[in-house]
Design an enzyme around this catalytic site. Structure first.
Site, short mmCIF file in Angstrom:
data_model
loop_
_atom_site.label_atom_id
_atom_site.label_comp_id
_atom_site.label_asym_id
_atom_site.label_seq_id
_atom_site.Cartn_x
_atom_site.Cartn_y
_atom_site.Cartn_z
N HIS A 82 0.81 -1.22 0.00
CA HIS A 82 0.00 0.00 0.00
C HIS A 82 0.85 1.27 0.00
O HIS A 82 1.96 1.31 0.54
CB HIS A 82 -1.05 0.00 1.11
CG HIS A 82 -0.54 -0.04 2.52
ND1 HIS A 82 -0.23 1.10 3.22
CD2 HIS A 82 -0.32 -1.07 3.37
CE1 HIS A 82 0.17 0.76 4.44
NE2 HIS A 82 0.13 -0.54 4.56
N ASP A 84 -0.10 4.41 1.11
CA ASP A 84 -0.34 5.41 2.15
C ASP A 84 0.43 5.08 3.43
O ASP A 84 0.88 3.95 3.64
CB ASP A 84 -1.84 5.49 2.47
CG ASP A 84 -2.41 4.18 2.95
OD1 ASP A 84 -2.10 3.13 2.35
OD2 ASP A 84 -3.15 4.16 3.94
N ASP A 144 6.18 1.04 6.69
CA ASP A 144 4.80 0.55 6.49
C ASP A 144 4.14 1.52 5.51
O ASP A 144 3.67 2.56 5.91
CB ASP A 144 4.07 0.52 7.83
CG ASP A 144 2.62 0.07 7.68
OD1 ASP A 144 2.26 -0.41 6.60
OD2 ASP A 144 1.86 0.21 8.65
N GLU A 177 -4.91 2.08 2.67
CA GLU A 177 -5.08 0.86 3.45
C GLU A 177 -5.31 1.21 4.92
O GLU A 177 -6.12 0.59 5.61
CB GLU A 177 -3.84 -0.02 3.33
CG GLU A 177 -3.97 -1.41 3.95
CD GLU A 177 -3.45 -1.53 5.38
OE1 GLU A 177 -3.62 -2.58 5.99
OE2 GLU A 177 -2.88 -0.55 5.92
N ASP A 200 3.42 -6.73 3.78
CA ASP A 200 3.03 -5.64 4.69
C ASP A 200 3.17 -6.06 6.15
O ASP A 200 2.56 -5.44 7.03
CB ASP A 200 1.58 -5.25 4.34
CG ASP A 200 1.13 -3.96 5.01
OD1 ASP A 200 2.01 -3.18 5.41
OD2 ASP A 200 -0.09 -3.75 5.14
#
Ligand SMILES: [Zn+2]
Length: 412
Positions: A82, A84, A144, A177, A200
């Site tokens: 992801h 974001d 992340d 996400e 992730d």
């Protein structure tokens, strides 16, 4: 991995975290912040340069691409990360520091007002001798999930320059996400895969394919506000009733007293006054029967409360389901777990099968029928200024990805 690829992995990661892609809470449309689209456009160019096919960037910031297999009759595996970063901590002007050969002990961040210490984070002992990437103490790092993006990109780049046999690969980089919004715009019919992986997770070895069944409950309690001087036998205090209601719930089944696969009721918001109170609960359980029982428990508690109290206006209960345990889907595609497990072992990594005490994009995909376990990135302390990652951990993730797409074409 060659020194060239290793340096490039680090360079990619440092480049991606320079994009401010913080998700915005309360957004109705995705992407919730312009930086996510900027990063997606940048990645689309990189995918183009790597020679991927069917590169598509949707107006919602979902970037997908395809790398066909170099052998016949290969399965198709999806790789997802992801764009974001968490709304919990700023991701603007991220200024990472690279520590080569970490010697152990505290690490001062930036000007030294903040630090990370193995006393608070014992996992740091395992990182001695490694190259760590930390923040300057003013923002999160964005490992992340930009480490996941950098790991997938590096794996693609290595495949491009090698003869290694690999399966068909579909790549997706998705927005929002962290606020559970991006996947609502994901067109799964345009992403046909046998199964997929989100890259992730956290520490090296993590392999996750079970998460909570999740729902919410709102209990509304009505009172009767009277001047306290004349309240005898007339006032009904909704606040007092709410406290009494809360006593009906099991005191040990709360987030602060549960771990692993134990479920809970979590009172996460208590709002109101004498006249009206709303109690907002999160309901979580890995087991779907237990999850249903938790909802039934609340229904019965409300009914019992209404019966015993003889209220002028009965309390009300509203229940909503949010997401389901992805294992319900993934257990029908056991090869998705077996392959990741084997790939890790062949890379000399001990897999750590671990339940997720939360939700993921994989849970959404599983509900649409796409099995999508989650694989480690090598990062720690996500969503905070204490976030860090090791370059060696990122390399391990790249190696596991390469091993997965290689083993997937093996005929047994
Ligand atoms: Zn993430």
């Amino acid at each position: 991995m060659s020194t060239y690829e290793r340096n490039y992995l680090l360079e990619r990661f440092l480049n991606y975290v320079s994009f401010d892609t913080q998700a915005k809470i309360g957004a109705k449309y995705s992407p919730s912040s312009p930086g996510q689209l900027k990063l997606a456009k940048y990645l689309a160019q990189e995918l183009q340069a790597l020679g991927l096919k069917e590169i598509n960037l949707s107006p919602n910031g979902i970037l997908t691409a395809y790398l066909p297999s170099n052998v016949m009759n290969a399965p198709t595996i999806g790789l997802i990360a992801h764009l974001d970063t968490s709304p919990d901590c700023s991701g603007k002007n991220v200024n990472p520091e690279v520590i080569v050969n970490y010697r152990g002990g505290d690490i001062a961040l930036g000007l030294g007002e903040q630090f990370i210490s193995p006393v608070m984070f014992p996992f740091m002992h395992q990182l001695i001798g490694k190259t760590l990437i930390v923040t300057d103490g003013t923002t999160l790092l964005g490992a992340d999930n930009k480490s996941g993006i950098a790991e997938i990109m590096t794996a693609l780049s290595i495949l491009k320059n090698s003869e290694q046999a690999h399966c068909n690969i579909r790549v997706a980089f998705t927005p929002d996400e962290e606020i559970g919004l991006g996947m609502q715009f994901f067109q799964i019919d345009k992403f046909p895969c046998d199964w997929a992986y989100t890259i992730d997770g956290g520490a090296v070895g993590e392999l996750e394919y079970e998460n909570f069944n999740a729902g919410g409950a709102t209990v509304t309690i009505f009172g009767n506000g009277i001047h306290p001087g004349y309240a005898k036998d007339k006032m009904i205090n909704a606040l007092t009733l709410a406290c009494e209601f809360q006593q009906l719930l099991p005191t040990d089944e709360v987030p602060e007293k549960t771990a692993d696969k134990q479920g809970f009721f979590h009172l996460n918001r208590f709002v109101g006054d004498i006249n009206k109170v709303e109690l907002h609960y999160l309901i979580r359980d890995f087991d779907s029967d237990n999850f249903e029982q938790r909802k039934t428990f609340l229904i019965n508690a409300v009914a019992q409360f209404n019966q015993q109290k003889d209220l002028h206006k009965p309390i009300q209960l509203e229940l909503q389901d949010s997401y389901k345990n992805m294992y319900n889907c993934i257990r029908q595609v056991p090869q998705s777990i077996a392959l990741a497990d084997r790939a890790m072992r062949e890379c000399g990594i001990t897999p750590n099968h671990k339940p997720i005490r939360g939700g993921t994009d994989g849970a959404w995909l599983a509900e649409q029928g796409l099995a999508c376990p989650n694989i480690f990135t090598g990062g720690y302390n996500f969503h905070s200024i204490h976030e860090l990652i090791s370059l060696e951990g990122m390399e391990s993730a790249v190696q596991v990805i390469l091993k997965i797409v290689e083993l997937a074409v093996e005929k047994d």
